[in-house]
Design a protein around this motif. Structure first.
Motif, mmCIF file in Angstrom:
data_model
loop_
_atom_site.group_PDB
_atom_site.id
_atom_site.type_symbol
_atom_site.label_atom_id
_atom_site.label_comp_id
_atom_site.label_asym_id
_atom_site.label_seq_id
_atom_site.Cartn_x
_atom_site.Cartn_y
_atom_site.Cartn_z
ATOM 1 N N SER A 128 0.534 5.243 -1.955
ATOM 2 C CA SER A 128 -0.765 5.192 -2.620
ATOM 3 C C SER A 128 -1.716 6.290 -2.149
ATOM 4 N N ALA A 129 -1.244 7.188 -1.276
ATOM 5 C CA ALA A 129 -2.140 8.202 -0.705
ATOM 6 C C ALA A 129 -2.714 9.132 -1.758
ATOM 7 N N ASP A 166 0.570 6.303 2.652
ATOM 8 C CA ASP A 166 -0.680 5.675 2.228
ATOM 9 C C ASP A 166 -1.823 6.309 3.009
ATOM 10 N N ALA A 210 3.340 3.049 8.057
ATOM 11 C CA ALA A 210 2.765 3.498 6.791
ATOM 12 C C ALA A 210 3.667 4.521 6.109
ATOM 13 N N ARG A 230 5.218 0.341 -6.721
ATOM 14 C CA ARG A 230 5.172 1.031 -5.425
ATOM 15 C C ARG A 230 6.120 0.387 -4.426
ATOM 16 N N THR A 287 0.808 -1.219 0.000
ATOM 17 C CA THR A 287 0.000 0.000 0.000
ATOM 18 C C THR A 287 0.842 1.270 0.000
ATOM 19 N N VAL A 305 -7.268 2.223 -4.385
ATOM 20 C CA VAL A 305 -5.870 1.837 -4.599
ATOM 21 C C VAL A 305 -5.814 0.640 -5.534
#
Length: 420
Positions: free
Chosen positions: A91-92, A309, A306, A108, A88, A98
């Motif tokens: 991916s923000a 994301d 994180a 990614r 993930t 996503v």
């Protein structure tokens, strides 16, 4: 501030006369945390020798293939990243849901690992969801990224199924076993999300025992009775059990938290905290009580969690920031804080210890500065060494306009021509 995009490191300068061993590297003039200034010779992926500055010149027993001037840098064991989410990461900013298309996940995961490598992490453990709609596709994509990163960084994967109990859990259990066969080297998941958290842990431990894998469980650790049962089940399991991020453990009454910490220590369970923020919603942003856990004898490492994301759209994935927060916010000494992202993090990942001494793995990070506290405060310029080779380099330059006050007081200046 340095550019956040990974850049290939420039070739180190070579000035060795005579025949040279291209596999060797000489790090010149680095400062150690004990105050010594040394030369360090690397070869075959290990540290071959450490001597006073100038004592390991190329005219010694054998010539070095290359030299890197580390004057003005502090030389440290490289950090490791024990808790990343490669599937993930970054991916923000995605428009809409996503994408879990394999090529998107691989891109990614690769870029995220390179960003963290640039920060100094030469080994990373990525938690990857398996089952549900993505099946094993995300795991396969991260394993492809691992292969592409070979020689730059070590990337290992934790398979994270959602449900492992009841009728729905039968499929999850089959997927978990398939994930291990595919190449996931750690089994884990989120027991808090299963209708039967204790049954989930039992299933994970069973699969880990079958395949001789470590266990890494993602839990908020808010239920002391559940943690006690987990510690009882995990005791003696080798190669070990890790819990993270355990943010709710710090919200328990102090006597309950202390008793739980003693149980985890007795079972040999390690804890990875995430001082930069959790991997879930904003309601679970607490950090595990690191001082209480350390006092009980629990091995405590720190991860980044994180990386940009939805859980943390500004996550940096920087181990030194995690160490900075442990020192500035949670009261650890700089040496203790750095150990959480280096020595203890490597131990959690099952990696050999690193010291700047002959015979140890050449997994190193050079940071501009002369003291560890200063390096954690302003760690902009970095040189990263993996398996005895410079694999990433970040150079930051701060410039000021001409100042009579600076000249009069003899304050240090850093110009472009002075950056090594």
């Amino acid at each position: 501030m340095p550019d956040s995009r990974p850049q290939p490191p420039p070739p180190p300068s070579s000035s060795s006369p005579g025949p040279a061993d291209p596999s060797s590297l000489l790090l010149c003039g680095a400062r150690l945390t004990d105050g010594r200034t040394v030369d360090v010779r690397l070869g075959g992926g290990h540290i071959e020798a450490v001597g006073t500055a100038g004592s390991l010149a190329a005219g010694g027993t054998r010539a070095c293939g290359a030299r890197v001037d580390l004057g003005g840098y502090l030389l440290l064991p490289a950090p490791a990243e024990p808790h990343a989410h490669a599937d993930t990461a970054l991916s923000a900013d995605a428009e809409g849901p996503v994408s879990y298309e394999p090529q998107d996940v691989q891109r990614r995961a690769t870029e995220a690992a390179l960003l963290q490598l640039g920060h100094g992490a030469t080994a990373l453990r990525a938690h990857v969801r398996v089952g549900d709609v993505q099946g094993l596709g995300a795991l396969e994509a991260v394993l492809q990224a691992r292969r592409a990163l070979r020689g730059l960084a070590e990337l290992t994967t934790v398979a994270m199924p959602r449900v492992l109990t009841g009728v729905a859990g039968a499929d999850g259990l089959a997927v978990l076993r398939d994930a291990v066969k595919m190449g996931a080297s750690v089994v884990g998941g989120r027991p808090d999300l299963d209708p039967d958290p204790t049954g989930y842990v039992e299933a994970v431990l069973e699969v880990a025992s079958e395949h001789g894998c470590p266990v890494d469980l993602h839990t908020d650790a808010g239920d002391p009775a559940r943690l006690a049962r987990l510690a009882a089940m995990a005791g003696g399991l080798r190669p070990g059990v890790t819990l993270s991020p355990c943010g709710d453990l710090g919200r328990l009454p102090s006597e309950v938290a202390s008793r739980t910490a003693d149980q985890l220590a007795a079972a040999g369970v390690a804890v990875v905290c995430l001082p930069q923020g959790g991997c879930g919603g904003v309601d679970h942003r607490g950090t595990a009580p690191v001082r209480l856990l350390r006092a009980a004898g629990v091995r405590v490492a720190a991860g980044s969690g994180a990386l940009r994301d939805v859980s943390n759209p500004v996550g940096r994935g920087d181990p030194l920031e995690a160490a900075f927060l442990l020192a500035s916010r949670y009261g650890l000494a700089p040496e203790e804080a750095y150990d959480a992202v280096s020595g203890s993090a490597r131990a959690v990942l099952g990696l050999p210890e690193v010291r700047v001494e002959a015979g140890f793995p050449a997994e190193l990070l050079a940071v501009r500065g002369d003291r560890l506290a200063g390096a954690l405060s302003l760690a902009y310029s970095r040189v990263v060494v993996h398996r005895g080779r410079v694999v990433a380099r970040t150079s930051a330059v701060r410039e000021y306009c001409d100042s009579a006050a600076a000249a009069e007081l003899g304050l240090p200046r850093q110009g472009r021509g002075q950056v090594s």
